[in-house]
Motif scaffolding. Structure first.
Motif, PDB file in Angstrom:
ATOM      1  N   PHE A 185       0.832  -1.211   0.000  1.00 34.90           N
ATOM      2  CA  PHE A 185       0.000   0.000   0.000  1.00 34.90           C
ATOM      3  C   PHE A 185       0.865   1.260   0.000  1.00 34.90           C
ATOM      4  CE2 PHE A 185      -2.294   3.317   2.349  1.00 34.90           C
ATOM      5  CZ  PHE A 185      -3.435   3.434   1.576  1.00 34.90           C
ATOM      6  N   MET A 186       1.785   1.333   0.956  1.00 39.19           N
ATOM      7  CA  MET A 186       2.641   2.522   1.051  1.00 39.19           C
ATOM      8  C   MET A 186       3.529   2.660  -0.190  1.00 39.19           C
ATOM      9  SD  MET A 186       1.796   4.069   3.761  1.00 39.19           S
ATOM     10  CE  MET A 186       0.953   3.746   5.303  1.00 39.19           C
ATOM     11  N   GLY A 187       4.057   1.540  -0.660  1.00 40.75           N
ATOM     12  CA  GLY A 187       4.887   1.575  -1.865  1.00 40.75           C
ATOM     13  C   GLY A 187       4.095   1.996  -3.090  1.00 40.75           C
ATOM     14  N   GLY A 188       2.860   1.524  -3.200  1.00 38.86           N
ATOM     15  CA  GLY A 188       2.012   1.915  -4.320  1.00 38.86           C
ATOM     16  C   GLY A 188       1.704   3.400  -4.311  1.00 38.86           C
ATOM     17  N   LEU A 189       1.384   3.929  -3.133  1.00 36.67           N
ATOM     18  CA  LEU A 189       1.147   5.372  -3.027  1.00 36.67           C
ATOM     19  C   LEU A 189       2.409   6.156  -3.383  1.00 36.67           C
ATOM     20  CD1 LEU A 189      -0.917   5.603   0.295  1.00 36.67           C
ATOM     21  CD2 LEU A 189      -1.769   5.975  -2.025  1.00 36.67           C
ATOM     22  N   ALA A 190       3.538   5.734  -2.830  1.00 35.42           N
ATOM     23  CA  ALA A 190       4.806   6.433  -3.103  1.00 35.42           C
ATOM     24  C   ALA A 190       5.157   6.363  -4.587  1.00 35.42           C
ATOM     25  CB  ALA A 190       5.930   5.836  -2.255  1.00 35.42           C
ATOM     26  N   PHE A 191       4.963   5.206  -5.202  1.00 34.58           N
ATOM     27  CA  PHE A 191       5.262   5.049  -6.621  1.00 34.58           C
ATOM     28  C   PHE A 191       4.417   6.010  -7.463  1.00 34.58           C
ATOM     29  CE2 PHE A 191       4.342   3.002 -10.732  1.00 34.58           C
ATOM     30  CZ  PHE A 191       5.631   2.944 -11.254  1.00 34.58           C
ATOM     31  N   GLY A 192       3.130   6.067  -7.166  1.00 37.47           N
ATOM     32  CA  GLY A 192       2.254   6.984  -7.891  1.00 37.47           C
ATOM     33  C   GLY A 192       2.654   8.427  -7.705  1.00 37.47           C
ATOM     34  N   ARG A 193       3.033   8.781  -6.495  1.00 34.23           N
ATOM     35  CA  ARG A 193       3.456  10.162  -6.230  1.00 34.23           C
ATOM     36  C   ARG A 193       4.771  10.489  -6.940  1.00 34.23           C
ATOM     37  NH1 ARG A 193       0.177  12.340  -2.139  1.00 34.23           N
ATOM     38  NH2 ARG A 193      -0.684  10.809  -0.688  1.00 34.23           N
ATOM     39  N   ILE A 194       5.682   9.539  -6.972  1.00 37.75           N
ATOM     40  CA  ILE A 194       6.956   9.767  -7.664  1.00 37.75           C
ATOM     41  C   ILE A 194       6.719   9.955  -9.160  1.00 37.75           C
ATOM     42  CG2 ILE A 194       9.147   8.671  -8.315  1.00 37.75           C
ATOM     43  CD1 ILE A 194       9.134   7.488  -5.386  1.00 37.75           C
ATOM     44  N   ILE A 195       5.839   9.139  -9.736  1.00 41.21           N
ATOM     45  CA  ILE A 195       5.477   9.319 -11.148  1.00 41.21           C
ATOM     46  C   ILE A 195       4.910  10.725 -11.359  1.00 41.21           C
ATOM     47  CG2 ILE A 195       3.894   8.567 -12.992  1.00 41.21           C
ATOM     48  CD1 ILE A 195       6.239   6.650 -12.497  1.00 41.21           C
ATOM     49  N   SER A 196       4.035  11.157 -10.442  1.00 41.47           N
ATOM     50  CA  SER A 196       3.458  12.497 -10.542  1.00 41.47           C
ATOM     51  C   SER A 196       4.528  13.581 -10.412  1.00 41.47           C
ATOM     52  CB  SER A 196       2.379  12.693  -9.472  1.00 41.47           C
ATOM     53  OG  SER A 196       1.842  13.986  -9.555  1.00 41.47           O
ATOM     54  N   ILE A 197       5.477  13.400  -9.522  1.00 40.07           N
ATOM     55  CA  ILE A 197       6.559  14.387  -9.378  1.00 40.07           C
ATOM     56  C   ILE A 197       7.353  14.488 -10.677  1.00 40.07           C
ATOM     57  CG2 ILE A 197       8.771  14.814  -8.216  1.00 40.07           C
ATOM     58  CD1 ILE A 197       7.386  13.713  -5.627  1.00 40.07           C
ATOM     59  N   ILE A 198       7.648  13.357 -11.282  1.00 41.29           N
ATOM     60  CA  ILE A 198       8.397  13.347 -12.541  1.00 41.29           C
ATOM     61  C   ILE A 198       7.599  14.024 -13.658  1.00 41.29           C
ATOM     62  CG2 ILE A 198       9.304  11.833 -14.374  1.00 41.29           C
ATOM     63  CD1 ILE A 198      10.007   9.831 -12.051  1.00 41.29           C
ATOM     64  N   LEU A 199       6.313  13.698 -13.760  1.00 37.58           N
ATOM     65  CA  LEU A 199       5.487  14.205 -14.858  1.00 37.58           C
ATOM     66  C   LEU A 199       4.915  15.597 -14.607  1.00 37.58           C
ATOM     67  CD1 LEU A 199       3.498  10.962 -15.792  1.00 37.58           C
ATOM     68  CD2 LEU A 199       5.528  11.924 -16.928  1.00 37.58           C
ATOM     69  N   ASP A 200       4.581  15.886 -13.335  1.00 38.20           N
ATOM     70  CA  ASP A 200       3.833  17.111 -13.029  1.00 38.20           C
ATOM     71  C   ASP A 200       4.615  18.149 -12.237  1.00 38.20           C
ATOM     72  OD1 ASP A 200       1.601  15.753 -14.155  1.00 38.20           O
ATOM     73  OD2 ASP A 200       1.233  14.787 -12.215  1.00 38.20           O
ATOM     74  N   GLY A 201       5.689  17.741 -11.588  1.00 41.65           N
ATOM     75  CA  GLY A 201       6.449  18.656 -10.748  1.00 41.65           C
ATOM     76  C   GLY A 201       6.214  18.389  -9.268  1.00 41.65           C
ATOM     77  N   ILE A 202       6.864  19.186  -8.448  1.00 41.75           N
ATOM     78  CA  ILE A 202       6.796  19.037  -6.987  1.00 41.75           C
ATOM     79  C   ILE A 202       5.418  19.482  -6.494  1.00 41.75           C
ATOM     80  CG2 ILE A 202       7.833  19.727  -4.780  1.00 41.75           C
ATOM     81  CD1 ILE A 202       9.743  18.136  -6.515  1.00 41.75           C
ATOM     82  N   PRO A 203       4.747  18.626  -5.697  1.00 41.97           N
ATOM     83  CA  PRO A 203       3.427  19.000  -5.172  1.00 41.97           C
ATOM     84  C   PRO A 203       3.536  19.914  -3.957  1.00 41.97           C
ATOM     85  CG  PRO A 203       4.011  16.828  -4.399  1.00 41.97           C
ATOM     86  CD  PRO A 203       5.138  17.278  -5.303  1.00 41.97           C
ATOM     87  N   SER A 204       2.387  20.272  -3.414  1.00 46.71           N
ATOM     88  CA  SER A 204       2.337  21.112  -2.214  1.00 46.71           C
ATOM     89  C   SER A 204       2.976  20.380  -1.026  1.00 46.71           C
ATOM     90  CB  SER A 204       0.889  21.466  -1.883  1.00 46.71           C
ATOM     91  OG  SER A 204       0.173  20.301  -1.527  1.00 46.71           O
ATOM     92  N   LEU A 205       3.218  21.119   0.040  1.00 48.38           N
ATOM     93  CA  LEU A 205       3.882  20.576   1.223  1.00 48.38           C
ATOM     94  C   LEU A 205       3.182  19.346   1.807  1.00 48.38           C
ATOM     95  CD1 LEU A 205       6.277  20.872   3.142  1.00 48.38           C
ATOM     96  CD2 LEU A 205       4.859  22.391   4.537  1.00 48.38           C
ATOM     97  N   PRO A 206       1.844  19.355   1.983  1.00 46.95           N
ATOM     98  CA  PRO A 206       1.215  18.147   2.551  1.00 46.95           C
ATOM     99  C   PRO A 206       1.462  16.895   1.706  1.00 46.95           C
ATOM    100  CG  PRO A 206      -0.326  19.973   2.609  1.00 46.95           C
ATOM    101  CD  PRO A 206       0.862  20.442   1.820  1.00 46.95           C
ATOM    102  N   PHE A 207       1.397  17.036   0.379  1.00 48.06           N
ATOM    103  CA  PHE A 207       1.624  15.878  -0.479  1.00 48.06           C
ATOM    104  C   PHE A 207       3.101  15.475  -0.497  1.00 48.06           C
ATOM    105  CE2 PHE A 207      -2.461  17.285  -2.264  1.00 48.06           C
ATOM    106  CZ  PHE A 207      -3.152  16.093  -2.195  1.00 48.06           C
ATOM    107  N   SER A 208       3.992  16.443  -0.402  1.00 46.52           N
ATOM    108  CA  SER A 208       5.428  16.128  -0.342  1.00 46.52           C
ATOM    109  C   SER A 208       5.755  15.370   0.945  1.00 46.52           C
ATOM    110  CB  SER A 208       6.262  17.409  -0.422  1.00 46.52           C
ATOM    111  OG  SER A 208       6.079  18.039  -1.673  1.00 46.52           O
ATOM    112  N   ILE A 209       5.199  15.820   2.055  1.00 46.83           N
ATOM    113  CA  ILE A 209       5.389  15.130   3.332  1.00 46.83           C
ATOM    114  C   ILE A 209       4.798  13.726   3.251  1.00 46.83           C
ATOM    115  CG2 ILE A 209       4.695  15.098   5.772  1.00 46.83           C
ATOM    116  CD1 ILE A 209       4.916  18.203   5.673  1.00 46.83           C
ATOM    117  N   GLY A 210       3.621  13.608   2.639  1.00 46.04           N
ATOM    118  CA  GLY A 210       2.999  12.298   2.466  1.00 46.04           C
ATOM    119  C   GLY A 210       3.892  11.344   1.699  1.00 46.04           C
ATOM    120  N   THR A 211       4.525  11.843   0.646  1.00 45.13           N
ATOM    121  CA  THR A 211       5.426  11.006  -0.151  1.00 45.13           C
ATOM    122  C   THR A 211       6.578  10.490   0.694  1.00 45.13           C
ATOM    123  OG1 THR A 211       4.878  12.300  -2.124  1.00 45.13           O
ATOM    124  CG2 THR A 211       6.871  10.942  -2.232  1.00 45.13           C
ATOM    125  N   ILE A 212       7.182  11.369   1.454  1.00 48.32           N
ATOM    126  CA  ILE A 212       8.315  10.983   2.307  1.00 48.32           C
ATOM    127  C   ILE A 212       7.867   9.952   3.353  1.00 48.32           C
ATOM    128  CG2 ILE A 212       9.945  11.834   4.061  1.00 48.32           C
ATOM    129  CD1 ILE A 212       9.965  14.491   2.350  1.00 48.32           C
TER     130      ILE A 212
END
Length: 136
Positions: free
Chosen positions: A85-112
């Motif tokens: 679950f955590m890996g799947g969320l992180a993977f999706g967020r990393i894909i989004s960071i690569i494609l869309d850029g750095i998200p807001s602070l709450p989402f960045s903290i969530g990724t970490i």
């Protein structure tokens, strides 16, 4: 050994509390709560339905992880599901960071946090398997 049990259960406990909190944030009252935290409006029945379904998914997973704490026979499966679950969320967020850029602070903290919880779960699972093999 007792500290090891507490430490490995702490992973599932913190994961559960985090996911319960996020689940309630998404689903209790999405049209009022989510605009407060994020830069979008929830203005349809369908969006409310989606976020409440996500809340249900999160609460269901968190409940299973809590079962893994109190019923040792479920601990490995609960930990594995938490890792996925955590890996799947992180993977999706990393894909989004690569494609869309750095998200807001709450989402960045969530990724970490998701990456950290995934690796903590992997570490606990490996230690548990190693300990079991050396007991034989």
């Amino acid at each position: 050994m007792k500290n090891s049990i507490k430490f490995k259960n702490l992973h599932l406990g913190l994961s559960s509390l985090t996911v319960i909190g996020v689940g309630f944030t998404y689903g209790i009252c999405p049209n009022r709560i989510l605009p407060f935290f994020f830069d979008f409006e929830v203005n349809s029945i369908d969006l409310n339905n989606v976020f409440r379904a996500i809340m249900g998914l999160y609460l269901g997973l968190a409940f299973y992880w809590l079962i893994g704490i109190f019923k040792p026979e479920y601990w490995r499966n609960a930990t594995l599901i938490c890792i996925i679950f955590m890996g799947g969320l992180a993977f999706g967020r990393i894909i989004s960071i690569i494609l869309d850029g750095i998200p807001s602070l709450p989402f960045s903290i969530g990724t970490i946090l998701e990456i950290l919880l995934m690796f903590w779960g992997i570490r606990n699972l490996k230690k548990d398997i190693y300990f079991e093999r050396n007991q034989e």
